[in-house]
Design a protein around this motif. Structure first.
Motif, mmCIF file in Angstrom:
data_model
loop_
_atom_site.group_PDB
_atom_site.id
_atom_site.type_symbol
_atom_site.label_atom_id
_atom_site.label_comp_id
_atom_site.label_asym_id
_atom_site.label_seq_id
_atom_site.Cartn_x
_atom_site.Cartn_y
_atom_site.Cartn_z
ATOM 1 N N ASP A 1 -5.942 81.626 3.876
ATOM 2 C CA ASP A 1 -6.868 82.140 4.881
ATOM 3 C C ASP A 1 -7.937 82.975 4.180
ATOM 4 O O ASP A 1 -7.678 83.556 3.126
ATOM 5 C CB ASP A 1 -6.078 83.018 5.861
ATOM 6 C CG ASP A 1 -6.721 83.111 7.227
ATOM 7 O OD1 ASP A 1 -7.856 82.639 7.394
ATOM 8 O OD2 ASP A 1 -6.067 83.665 8.125
ATOM 9 N N ASP A 2 -9.126 83.024 4.784
ATOM 10 C CA ASP A 2 -10.225 83.848 4.258
ATOM 11 C C ASP A 2 -10.496 83.517 2.798
ATOM 12 O O ASP A 2 -10.780 84.408 1.983
ATOM 13 C CB ASP A 2 -9.903 85.354 4.401
ATOM 14 C CG ASP A 2 -9.461 85.723 5.811
ATOM 15 O OD1 ASP A 2 -9.846 85.020 6.760
ATOM 16 O OD2 ASP A 2 -8.716 86.704 5.955
ATOM 17 N N PHE A 3 -10.416 82.234 2.460
ATOM 18 C CA PHE A 3 -10.518 81.822 1.063
ATOM 19 C C PHE A 3 -11.816 82.321 0.424
ATOM 20 O O PHE A 3 -12.893 82.188 1.004
ATOM 21 C CB PHE A 3 -10.438 80.297 0.930
ATOM 22 C CG PHE A 3 -10.502 79.827 -0.500
ATOM 23 C CD1 PHE A 3 -9.407 79.994 -1.339
ATOM 24 C CD2 PHE A 3 -11.655 79.250 -1.006
ATOM 25 C CE1 PHE A 3 -9.470 79.602 -2.663
ATOM 26 C CE2 PHE A 3 -11.722 78.839 -2.339
ATOM 27 C CZ PHE A 3 -10.623 79.014 -3.163
ATOM 28 N N GLY A 4 -11.675 82.854 -0.764
ATOM 29 C CA GLY A 4 -12.845 83.301 -1.523
ATOM 30 C C GLY A 4 -13.174 84.769 -1.340
ATOM 31 O O GLY A 4 -14.032 85.301 -2.036
ATOM 32 N N THR A 5 -12.479 85.454 -0.425
ATOM 33 C CA THR A 5 -12.788 86.864 -0.185
ATOM 34 C C THR A 5 -11.796 87.809 -0.861
ATOM 35 O O THR A 5 -12.022 89.012 -0.888
ATOM 36 C CB THR A 5 -12.815 87.210 1.322
ATOM 37 O OG1 THR A 5 -11.506 87.010 1.855
ATOM 38 C CG2 THR A 5 -13.809 86.339 2.074
ATOM 39 N N GLY A 6 -10.693 87.282 -1.393
ATOM 40 C CA GLY A 6 -9.673 88.135 -2.007
ATOM 41 C C GLY A 6 -9.960 88.399 -3.473
ATOM 42 O O GLY A 6 -10.915 87.879 -4.041
ATOM 43 N N ALA B 1 -13.470 74.971 7.813
ATOM 44 C CA ALA B 1 -14.503 76.006 7.809
ATOM 45 C C ALA B 1 -14.326 76.874 9.046
ATOM 46 O O ALA B 1 -14.253 76.362 10.165
ATOM 47 C CB ALA B 1 -15.892 75.382 7.790
ATOM 48 N N GLU B 2 -14.225 78.172 8.832
ATOM 49 C CA GLU B 2 -14.005 79.126 9.929
ATOM 50 C C GLU B 2 -15.327 79.649 10.467
ATOM 51 O O GLU B 2 -16.309 79.726 9.730
ATOM 52 C CB GLU B 2 -13.239 80.349 9.415
ATOM 53 C CG GLU B 2 -11.808 80.108 9.040
ATOM 54 C CD GLU B 2 -11.089 81.442 8.808
ATOM 55 O OE1 GLU B 2 -10.158 81.713 9.556
ATOM 56 O OE2 GLU B 2 -11.463 82.190 7.885
ATOM 57 N N SER C 1 -1.876 73.583 0.490
ATOM 58 C CA SER C 1 -2.400 72.347 1.099
ATOM 59 C C SER C 1 -3.769 72.491 1.732
ATOM 60 O O SER C 1 -4.498 71.523 1.870
ATOM 61 C CB SER C 1 -1.441 71.850 2.190
ATOM 62 O OG SER C 1 -0.161 71.629 1.665
ATOM 63 N N VAL C 2 -4.082 73.697 2.200
ATOM 64 C CA VAL C 2 -5.301 73.896 2.985
ATOM 65 C C VAL C 2 -6.058 75.135 2.503
ATOM 66 O O VAL C 2 -5.442 76.161 2.219
ATOM 67 C CB VAL C 2 -4.962 74.095 4.497
ATOM 68 C CG1 VAL C 2 -6.220 74.233 5.342
ATOM 69 C CG2 VAL C 2 -4.073 72.970 5.034
ATOM 70 N N LEU C 3 -7.381 75.026 2.429
ATOM 71 C CA LEU C 3 -8.228 76.200 2.183
ATOM 72 C C LEU C 3 -9.049 76.450 3.440
ATOM 73 O O LEU C 3 -9.674 75.530 3.964
ATOM 74 C CB LEU C 3 -9.185 75.968 0.999
ATOM 75 C CG LEU C 3 -8.557 75.649 -0.363
ATOM 76 C CD1 LEU C 3 -9.660 75.489 -1.415
ATOM 77 C CD2 LEU C 3 -7.559 76.725 -0.796
ATOM 78 N N LYS C 4 -9.025 77.668 3.911
ATOM 79 C CA LYS C 4 -9.864 78.024 5.052
ATOM 80 C C LYS C 4 -11.043 78.840 4.540
ATOM 81 O O LYS C 4 -10.861 79.964 4.061
ATOM 82 C CB LYS C 4 -9.057 78.801 6.101
ATOM 83 C CG LYS C 4 -7.904 77.967 6.669
ATOM 84 C CD LYS C 4 -7.315 78.581 7.926
ATOM 85 C CE LYS C 4 -8.195 78.363 9.129
ATOM 86 N NZ LYS C 4 -7.521 78.787 10.385
#
Ligand code: C2E
Ligand code: MG
Ligand code: MG
Ligand code: MG
Length: 297
Positions: free
Chosen positions: A185-190, A241-242, A203-206
């Motif tokens: 979740d929130d991929f790329g913000t951590g 894409a969120e 399995s999934v990138l959000k």
């Protein structure tokens, strides 16, 4: 001001501590914490469901479960305010277990309405993920609902994996045994390296809304989304894409090969009974030519 009127609404005889300026979640919201324990007893927590749709056809593929707290006088308390409190006092284990079970049961009803398989995506907090009881809760939810693990996606953040990677590896392996899929979740913000995409069975990138909201005009966000899609493609991961709010964002994401979107454009988080109606209408809408769907001619 807003903080004062909210303090008044909280009612008599309660200690209310709001931080000055009241920016973001208050740090020591004693009344809210006390009210939460009461809310559990009173059944004030609800689950909302937000459609996750195929970017091309707009057919609903699944739903994300989003927790809501409907307080009798405060109204809807947003998760950004109560989840951190529940995370710090441990109530998240109770709430999270309830949400997981309820969501697995609910998706069975959604499937009956839709006449096809759907999946349910459930947020798992760091503390829940690290709890000794987590796998038992997961097994109970699957057993109670009769849901196949393949229809369950567990959303965790990069941070959750990084707290104790060895433990995370073990838990994720057990989730995979149950055929449940893991979404970041929130991929790329951590604050984490890409190495974890190699190490863990994801399995999934959000893609976080932060990278979506200024699409397609922001060249930086466009570059970041393209890079995520490219990376996911090479690693055989799905991408959701969120926070998709406009037709332009959807069209751009679809053009770039993003297969799934979630956002106000294709459905806000909604109570289960509204989601049932949305599911019934969805197939007809999705089958219309794009021009009719969007109201353009
Ligand atoms: P999240 O998991 O990243 O959920 C997506 C958030 O984006 C949701 O906020 C959703 O309502 C919002 N959203 C979806 N589409 C749009 C859009 O088009 N525009 C805008 N502006 N927002 C959009 P929400 O429901 O307020 O939840 C906030 C966060 O609270 C979630 O972020 C998640 O981290 C946490 N949360 C919610 N429910 C649960 C739960 O059951 N368990 C746990 N552990 N955390 C939860
Ligand atoms: Mg989520
Ligand atoms: Mg998210
Ligand atoms: Mg987010």
């Amino acid at each position: 001001d807003a903080a004062l009127s909210r303090a008044k609404e909280t009612g008599k005889g309660r200690a209310v501590v709001y931080s000055p300026g009241d920016q973001g979640p208050p740090q020591h919201d004693i009344s809210l914490e006390a009210a939460m324990f009461n809310a559990v007893r009173e059944g004030e927590f609800l689950l909302y469901y937000q459609p996750i749709v195929n970017a091309r056809s707009r057919i609903i593929e699944g739903f994300e479960t989003l927790m809501r707290w409907k307080h009798p006088t405060l109204g809807m308390v947003p998760p950004v305010r109560f989840i951190p409190i529940a995370e710090s006092n441990g109530l998240i284990n109770l709430l999270g277990a309830w949400a997981l079970k309820a969501a697995c049961m609910q998706i069975r009803q959604f499937q009956e309405v839709a006449g096809r398989e759907l999946y349910i995506s459930v947020n798992i907090s760091p503390r829940q993920f690290r709890s000794d009881r987590f796998l038992t809760v997961l097994d109970d939810a699957l057993a109670l609902s009769g849901l196949d693990g393949r229809q369950l996606v567990l959303e965790i953040t990069e941070g959750t994996l990084m707290i104790d990677p060895t433990h995370a590896e073990d838990i994720l392996a057990r989730m995979v045994e149950r055929h449940a899929r893991i979404a970041i979740d929130d991929f790329g913000t951590g604050y984490s390296s890409l190495a974890y995409l190699k190490r863990f069975p994801i399995s999934v990138l959000k893609i976080d809304r932060a990278f979506v909201k200024d699409l397609p005009s922001s060249t930086k966000d466009a570059a970041i989304c393209n890079a995520i899609l490219d990376l996911a493609g090479h690693l055989s991961l799905s991408v959701v894409a969120e926070g998709v709010e406009t037709e332009e964002q959807l069209a751009w994401l679809d053009d770039q090969g993003c297969h799934y979107v979630q956002g106000y454009l294709t459905g806000k988080p909604m109570p289960a009974n509204v989601a049932v109606t949305a599911l019934k209408e969805n197939l007809y809408t999705a089958l219309l030519p794009a021009d009719h769907r969007t109201g353009k001619s």
